[in-house]
Design an enzyme around this catalytic site. Structure first.
Site, PDB file in Angstrom:
ATOM      1  CB  THR A  89      23.325  44.045 -33.371  1.00  0.00           C
ATOM      2  OG1 THR A  89      22.572  43.283 -31.887  1.00  0.00           O
ATOM      3  CG2 THR A  89      21.923  45.065 -34.388  1.00  0.00           C
ATOM      4  CG  ASP A 362      19.794  41.697 -34.187  1.00  0.00           C
ATOM      5  OD1 ASP A 362      18.618  40.700 -33.443  1.00  0.00           O
ATOM      6  OD2 ASP A 362      20.419  42.812 -33.912  1.00  0.00           O
TER       7      ASP A 362
END
Length: 555
Positions: A89, A362
């Site tokens: 992330t 992401d």
């Protein structure tokens, strides 16, 4: 001779007369780009853990106003990939907005071992700032560990700090890293027993009135309702059975099956943090983004603002239930509705044709290995305890020392370089010995040393992705890659982090002002987004950007 002269002038006269009688052709005016030709607002959307195939798998369940609106009115890059390892992330959000990879922006993980501080650090953690909106330390965050600029930073610089930037996400790193170093604000959700949107003194000393009002008037308790499928669960044929052995579920409920009474499950699942791991966490994020749109008066003048939104709940749901679950399907169906609400609000508040939106992820995620095994696809789980025991024995027998390893994290080994010097060993020799040892271990696919990473330039394959994620100053001495679909994780739920297609292939959609309508199967990379947005705005590229503008999507 006089006759010839008269003939000559007569010809000239007749020629000029014919020209005078021809219809005048207006010269085409050259279109000069002006400041007003830029969108009033850029909205960047990152959907946490979104695989590309969610767009196609769940397409029949989507409305025409969310994902489909972006596809039908905008441009769809169908073969978009992350171009580095690890696909986490923190690095993902940083790479989307900086246009570069961990090799340059320095965000090599969500957490990583700091070789100077001799401890693990968090990508957005910052003890030099204080929380705003809570007394908890969850607000001690900033982008100070990200080494390069974002396109949001460059837009602020270009507009002499008059263009606003606001970052919003349930996850702090999902709000902070996209907003960049110069943001007006970044807001994230503090759950537990509070359930408020907060920030840090990096941005402000006090929450704006509109945020305080939202925290007061939009009690998160209303989101703690029963989570059932939006449509008849029997129509959710794009996902696996609701009752299976591949899902985690919530504490306090025997089976990971619909419906979920969130108000009942709240106290045994982290209080208001439970919302993060449900579809309603995305609805909460969308509602807060709509409040920010009005509260910050975004897109109300001709100076481009940027609103960076990250929808994080899809990641929590994916980790818990897996990419083939009914829960993940319902989360995306509901997210589609939230996007429709967002786009309708942009039409009303900013004006259709005055804003530009991009949407990506992401990272993606692997299917639950236990499920893959059940359908005979090679996959499985790593036995870390067995590996550690075998490796420790090797180190003691080879180097007569048990403390040559300082840390093992993110599939990297960090060596105690001071101890290596004391023992009179050569660092390169130790690294290569470990490489030659680990490559023989079960389910280890590839092993590389730091020396190889910075001495050899890889241009293709998994090695090139690994190198683009390797930061010479921050990364470890040994980098290890596992066999495809073999993970270090629970036996239920999905995870991510590899450089394989199930983790790298994510959506990339553009629509709005300055965007053509179309699609491509040409390979695009996540680092192309920031240069493309910079080109659209006519501003400098982020200072470490390595991506290229996708000129075929620009109108």
């Amino acid at each position: 001779m006089l006759k010839n002269a008269i003939t000559f002038f007569l010809i000239i006269f007749l020629y000029n007369s014919s020209l005078a009688q021809r219809p005048q052709v207006k010269k085409k005016r050259v279109q000069v780009e002006t400041f007003n030709s830029r969108p009033k607002l850029v909205v960047g959307i990152v959907v946490d853990q979104m695989r590309y195939d969610y767009l196609t798998r769940f397409e029949s369940k989507f409305s025409n106003g969310g994902f489909k609106r972006m596809i039908n009115e905008g441009f769809n890059c169908k073969n978009n990939h992350f171009n580095y390892i690890p696909t986490y992330t923190g690095p993902g959000h940083a790479s989307v907005y900086t246009g570069t990879t961990p090799r340059y922006h320095g965000v090599i993980g969500n957490n990583w071992y700091d070789k100077e501080e001799k401890k693990s650090v968090y990508c957005a953690g910052d003890n030099a700032v204080q929380s705003v909106g809570t007394s908890a330390n969850s607000g001690q965050m900033s982008p100070h560990r990200m080494k390069t600029t974002t396109f949001t930073d460059e837009n602020r610089l270009f507009t002499q700090m008059r263009g606003k930037t606001v970052g919003i996400s349930i996850k702090d790193r999902g709000a902070i890293l996209p907003a960049g170093h110069t943001a007006n604000a970044a807001y994230w959700f503090h759950g537990k027993d509070e359930g408020n949107w907060i920030s840090s003194t990096f941005y402000m000393n006090e929450l704006p009135k509109w945020v305080k009002d939202f925290n007061t008037e939009h009690s998160v308790s209303k989101y703690l309702k029963t989570w059932n499928t939006l449509y008849d669960i029997n129509t959710y044929t794009e996902s696996g059975s609701d009752l299976n052995s591949f899902e985690g579920g919530y504490k306090g409920k025997e089976t990971a099956t619909f419906p979920y009474q969130l108000d009942v499950l709240k106290d045994t699942n982290g209080g208001y943090d439970l919302l993060k791991a449900t579809a309603y966490g995305n609805s909460l994020t969308a509602d807060f983004a709509l409040a920010a749109l009005k509260g910050e008066a975004l897109g109300k003048d001709d100076i481009t603002d940027v609103l960076a939104i990250s929808f994080s709940s899809t990641d929590y749901v994916g980790h818990n239930f897996g990419v083939n679950s009914k829960e993940i399907e319902d989360a995306y169906i509901r997210l589609d509705k939230d996007l429709e609400r967002l786009f309708n609000a942009l039409d009303k508040e900013v004006g259709r044709g005055n804003y530009t939106v991009f949407l990506t992820a992401d990272h993606a995620a692997v299917n639950v290995p236990a499920y893959l095994q059940s359908v005979k696809i090679p996959s499985g789980y790593l036995n870390n305890a067995k590996t550690k025991k075998q490796f420790d024995t090797f180190m003691e027998q080879t180097f007569k020392a048990s403390d040559l390893v300082e840390n093992v994290s993110n599939n990297q080994i960090f060596l105690n370089r001071e101890k290596i010097k004391v023992l009179g060993l050569e660092l390169n020799d130790v690294q290569e010995a470990i490489v030659n040892e680990l490559i023989n271990y079960e389910h280890v696919d590839k092993v590389y040393s730091a020396n190889t990473m910075h001495a050899t330039e890889f241009t293709r394959g998994i090695e090139a992705l690994l190198q683009k994620g390797y930061n010479q100053k921050r990364s470890g001495d040994i980098l290890v890659l596992s066999d495809p679909a073999f993970i270090s994780y629970h036996k239920t739920g999905s995870t991510h982090g590899s450089g394989l297609n199930y983790d790298t292939h994510v959506p990339l959609l553009f629509f709005g002002k300055g965007i053509k309508h179309g699609q491509t199967l040409q390979k695009t990379e996540i680092t192309d987004i920031a240069p493309t947005m910079s080109a659209l705005l006519g501003i400098s590229f982020p200072n470490g950007a390595i991506g290229k503008p996708l000129e075929f999507i620009l109108d």
